[in-house]
Write an enzyme that holds these catalytic residues in place. Structure first.
Site, short mmCIF file in Angstrom:
data_model
loop_
_atom_site.label_atom_id
_atom_site.label_comp_id
_atom_site.label_asym_id
_atom_site.label_seq_id
_atom_site.Cartn_x
_atom_site.Cartn_y
_atom_site.Cartn_z
N GLY A 288 0.85 -1.19 0.00
CA GLY A 288 0.00 0.00 0.00
C GLY A 288 0.88 1.23 0.00
O GLY A 288 0.75 2.10 0.86
N THR B 154 5.88 9.69 4.15
CA THR B 154 4.70 9.31 3.38
C THR B 154 3.74 10.49 3.28
O THR B 154 3.76 11.40 4.11
CB THR B 154 3.97 8.13 4.02
N GLU C 290 0.50 10.48 3.73
CA GLU C 290 -0.40 10.46 4.88
C GLU C 290 0.30 10.96 6.13
O GLU C 290 -0.29 11.67 6.96
CB GLU C 290 -0.93 9.05 5.12
N CYS D 75 2.16 1.40 6.06
CA CYS D 75 2.11 2.80 6.46
C CYS D 75 0.71 3.38 6.24
O CYS D 75 0.25 3.48 5.10
CB CYS D 75 3.14 3.60 5.67
N ASN E 293 -2.53 -6.80 -5.48
CA ASN E 293 -3.36 -6.96 -4.29
C ASN E 293 -2.61 -7.91 -3.36
O ASN E 293 -2.65 -9.12 -3.50
CB ASN E 293 -4.72 -7.55 -4.67
N ASP F 81 -5.67 1.46 5.32
CA ASP F 81 -7.10 1.77 5.45
C ASP F 81 -7.61 1.21 6.78
O ASP F 81 -7.50 0.01 7.04
CB ASP F 81 -7.85 1.11 4.29
#
Length: 283
Positions: free
Chosen positions: A101, A257, A259, A179, A159, A182
């Site tokens: 991810g 990152t 986020e 990191c 995936n 979700d």
């Protein structure tokens, strides 16, 4: 009368111009043309392609600077399956680090010069985001032609919840990063979380003894979930805080990152936990 171009048309025009202009290929891609929904359903059929086994995976397009030469192949004919027929071009070393991810690739880019002799892979399920990271890596390589920088990072659309063992053989990896995954807040969505009892066994399979799983999130409930599931798994033990704080990868993971930067701007909390892969017990 033709109206103004919509978002998709602008995106396609930008990509077309970028592909045709060598100078633009050296510029970092503009993130606004690769934006996509923040999350994707990992249980949907995304028409993904993946190797039958790790030995069938051709990494040569991701790490061209590390491709084995014909002379090296002749010196080591056991280096891989079907290599004498040219169907799988082998690398001089295996991929060792997976950022699952990976988002827009901030961690990959930051780790590349810190781990110059290690191959790092970003795995991202969103099509546009994956394409952005791939274009970002191409641009960074073009900007640093004589240094060898960024040759050790790659990104593919995958995936990991379904196909991780198709890409990595047993005990291949030394580090796995999660990191800001979700959080899937609703209880009925918890089965889609990237950390679970079943998935942790897959991580234990691809991670070598002594390898580390890195987790970071701004959601305390998710942090507690990940800690609880890794603590309960017999193949992992939690890394002590003093060792965690001294880890250079943790320092980078906290700030590099997208986020992480967003949480920093909003003065939010970051919850970090590391887990070490234990030796398998004797049979």
């Amino acid at each position: 009368m033709v109206g103004p171009a919509n978002k998709r048309q602008k995106r396609e025009q930008y990509k077309s111009e970028r592909g045709e202009d060598a100078k633009k290929n050296q510029e970092l891609p503009k993130k606004k043309f690769y934006r996509q929904r923040a999350h994707a359903n990992p249980f949907s059929d995304h028409h993904l392609t993946y190797p039958i086994t790790p030995a069938h995976m051709d990494w040569s397009s991701f790490y061209p600077a590390f491709v084995t030469t014909p002379e090296e192949v002749q010196a080591n004919p056991q280096s891989g399956i079907d290599i004498e027929f040219g169907r799988v071009r082998q690398l001089k070393k295996d991929v060792e680090v997976a950022d699952i991810g990976c988002g827009f690739g901030g961690l990959l880019v930051a780790l590349a010069p810190v781990l110059p002799d290690t191959l790092l892979l970003g795995m991202e399920i969103r099509t546009q985001v994956t394409e952005y990271v791939q274009e970002r890596i191409k641009a960074l390589r073009a900007q640093n032609p004589d240094t060898g920088l960024y040759q050790n990072i790659g990104c593919l659309r995958a995936n990991a919840m379904k196909f991780l063992p198709n890409f990595f053989k047993k005990q291949q990896l030394s580090k796995i990063f999660f990191c800001f995954p979700d959080p899937h807040f609703k209880a009925r969505k918890h089965k889609a979380r990237i950390v679970s009892t079943t998935l942790n066994s897959e991580y234990a399979y691809v991670l070598r003894p002594g390898g580390i799983v890195y987790t970071i999130t701004d959601v305390e409930d998710l942090h507690n979930w990940m800690v609880g599931h890794f603590d309960a798994h017999p193949s992992f033990e939690r890394v002590q805080e003093d060792e965690q704080d001294a880890d250079e990868c943790v320092k980078i993971m906290r700030v590099e990152t997208e986020e992480g930067k967003k949480v920093e701007r909003n003065n939010g909390q970051k919850f970090v936990a590391l887990f070490r892969r234990l030796e398998d017990p004797p049979w």
